[in-house]
Design a protein around this motif. Sequence first.
Motif, PDB file in Angstrom:
ATOM      1  N   ARG A 211     -10.103   0.635  17.909  1.00  0.00           N
ATOM      2  CA  ARG A 211      -8.775  -0.112  17.946  1.00  0.00           C
ATOM      3  C   ARG A 211      -7.855   0.262  18.971  1.00  0.00           C
ATOM      4  NH1 ARG A 211      -8.133  -2.872  13.048  1.00  0.00           N
ATOM      5  NH2 ARG A 211     -10.250  -2.589  11.738  1.00  0.00           N
ATOM      6  N   ARG A 212      -7.927   1.570  19.474  1.00  0.00           N
ATOM      7  CA  ARG A 212      -7.035   1.832  20.685  1.00  0.00           C
ATOM      8  C   ARG A 212      -7.692   1.156  21.810  1.00  0.00           C
ATOM      9  NH1 ARG A 212      -5.324   7.836  21.935  1.00  0.00           N
ATOM     10  NH2 ARG A 212      -5.479   7.762  24.355  1.00  0.00           N
ATOM     11  N   GLN A 215      -6.851  -2.484  22.171  1.00  0.00           N
ATOM     12  CA  GLN A 215      -5.393  -3.007  22.432  1.00  0.00           C
ATOM     13  C   GLN A 215      -5.137  -2.642  23.609  1.00  0.00           C
ATOM     14  OE1 GLN A 215      -3.588  -4.049  20.009  1.00  0.00           O
ATOM     15  NE2 GLN A 215      -2.096  -4.405  21.834  1.00  0.00           N
ATOM     16  N   CYS A 218      -5.792  -4.842  26.740  1.00  0.00           N
ATOM     17  CA  CYS A 218      -4.779  -5.861  27.107  1.00  0.00           C
ATOM     18  C   CYS A 218      -4.087  -5.682  28.518  1.00  0.00           C
ATOM     19  CB  CYS A 218      -4.003  -6.306  25.840  1.00  0.00           C
ATOM     20  SG  CYS A 218      -4.995  -6.587  24.548  1.00  0.00           S
ATOM     21  N   ASP A 219      -4.081  -4.385  28.709  1.00  0.00           N
ATOM     22  CA  ASP A 219      -3.465  -3.675  30.015  1.00  0.00           C
ATOM     23  C   ASP A 219      -4.047  -4.269  31.028  1.00  0.00           C
ATOM     24  OD1 ASP A 219      -1.535  -2.616  28.256  1.00  0.00           O
ATOM     25  OD2 ASP A 219      -2.440  -0.497  28.733  1.00  0.00           O
ATOM     26  N   SER A 226     -10.772  -9.662  19.801  1.00  0.00           N
ATOM     27  CA  SER A 226     -11.628  -8.457  19.172  1.00  0.00           C
ATOM     28  C   SER A 226     -12.174  -9.093  17.775  1.00  0.00           C
ATOM     29  CB  SER A 226     -10.820  -7.221  18.817  1.00  0.00           C
ATOM     30  OG  SER A 226      -9.807  -7.734  17.796  1.00  0.00           O
ATOM     31  N   ASN A 228     -11.081  -8.823  15.108  1.00  0.00           N
ATOM     32  CA  ASN A 228      -9.803  -9.372  14.251  1.00  0.00           C
ATOM     33  C   ASN A 228      -9.365 -11.003  14.524  1.00  0.00           C
ATOM     34  OD1 ASN A 228      -9.079  -6.876  13.252  1.00  0.00           O
ATOM     35  ND2 ASN A 228      -7.432  -6.442  14.696  1.00  0.00           N
ATOM     36  N   CYS A 247      -3.912 -11.589  23.188  1.00  0.00           N
ATOM     37  CA  CYS A 247      -4.508 -10.222  22.760  1.00  0.00           C
ATOM     38  C   CYS A 247      -4.453 -10.061  21.246  1.00  0.00           C
ATOM     39  CB  CYS A 247      -3.370  -8.979  23.445  1.00  0.00           C
ATOM     40  SG  CYS A 247      -4.256  -7.412  23.111  1.00  0.00           S
ATOM     41  N   ARG A 248      -5.779 -10.343  21.000  1.00  0.00           N
ATOM     42  CA  ARG A 248      -5.992 -10.080  19.392  1.00  0.00           C
ATOM     43  C   ARG A 248      -7.190  -9.518  18.924  1.00  0.00           C
ATOM     44  NH1 ARG A 248      -4.984 -14.362  14.848  1.00  0.00           N
ATOM     45  NH2 ARG A 248      -5.521 -12.915  13.209  1.00  0.00           N
TER      46      ARG A 248
END
Length: 248
Positions: A211-212, A215, A218-219, A226, A228, A247-248
């Motif tokens: 998950r990290r 996330q 997105c940077d 993902s 999700n 970003c999802r």
Amino acid sequence: MTKRTGRRRIMHLAASFFSIIVFLFLVGSSGYLLLSHPKTPLPDHWNPLRDLTVTAPVTLVTKFQLNRALADEAQCRATLSEAGVTFSRMEDLVIDQNCGISGRGELSGLVSTRVRGVETRCTTALRLAMWEHHVVQPAARDVLGTDVRALRHLGSYNCRRMRTAQGQDGRWSSHATADSVDIAGVDLADGRTLSLLQDWNATGPDAAFLRRIGQGACDWFRVVLSPNFNRLHADHFHLQGPGWGYCR
Ligand SMILES: [Zn+2]
């Protein structure tokens, strides 16, 4: 107000205006000198006039430097090579206005992880290198106490239209220009393999790590999808360079 005090006031205003201009000029030129002087004390990763170094610490000017490298193929290739990324030059692939790869190469190694050879464009390889170095490896060390040895991918270039959960969309996929890459999981230095399909919905550090890094992608990519997002992404991160920011 007499004529004389009026004139004095105008003179005074003109003088302050003039000194402001001189002041701005001095600040501007010394600022420029500070940035452009070959022996400037300012570190390169804080200097917007210097080229991007993948492994340098991330600062407020990194995105600016990255955008310049993304816009210039020669600089993109030089930046990758300086970072030790294996991106072998290939001739551009020209198919039609929807499909093809400009700035083409075969990516087979990032800064410190292996990648099974994948044909992509320089900009995608560069974003991937930034993600690997600044997100994936630090997250593996923090969360799992080990390194990532290899990134597992599902390819980058694919001359096709977009797929949605409802079926095929009329628009062309960013894969048709190799502006995206799909990442399925990682091989760790402790010998384990984590995959989005198996480990995304688990609890504990493996899922926290995935998950990290999702996330954190997105940077460095404008569009990140993902597991999700929808069932089509259950087994990979879709990492896409250009786009409107999602970003999802
Ligand atoms: Zn994709």
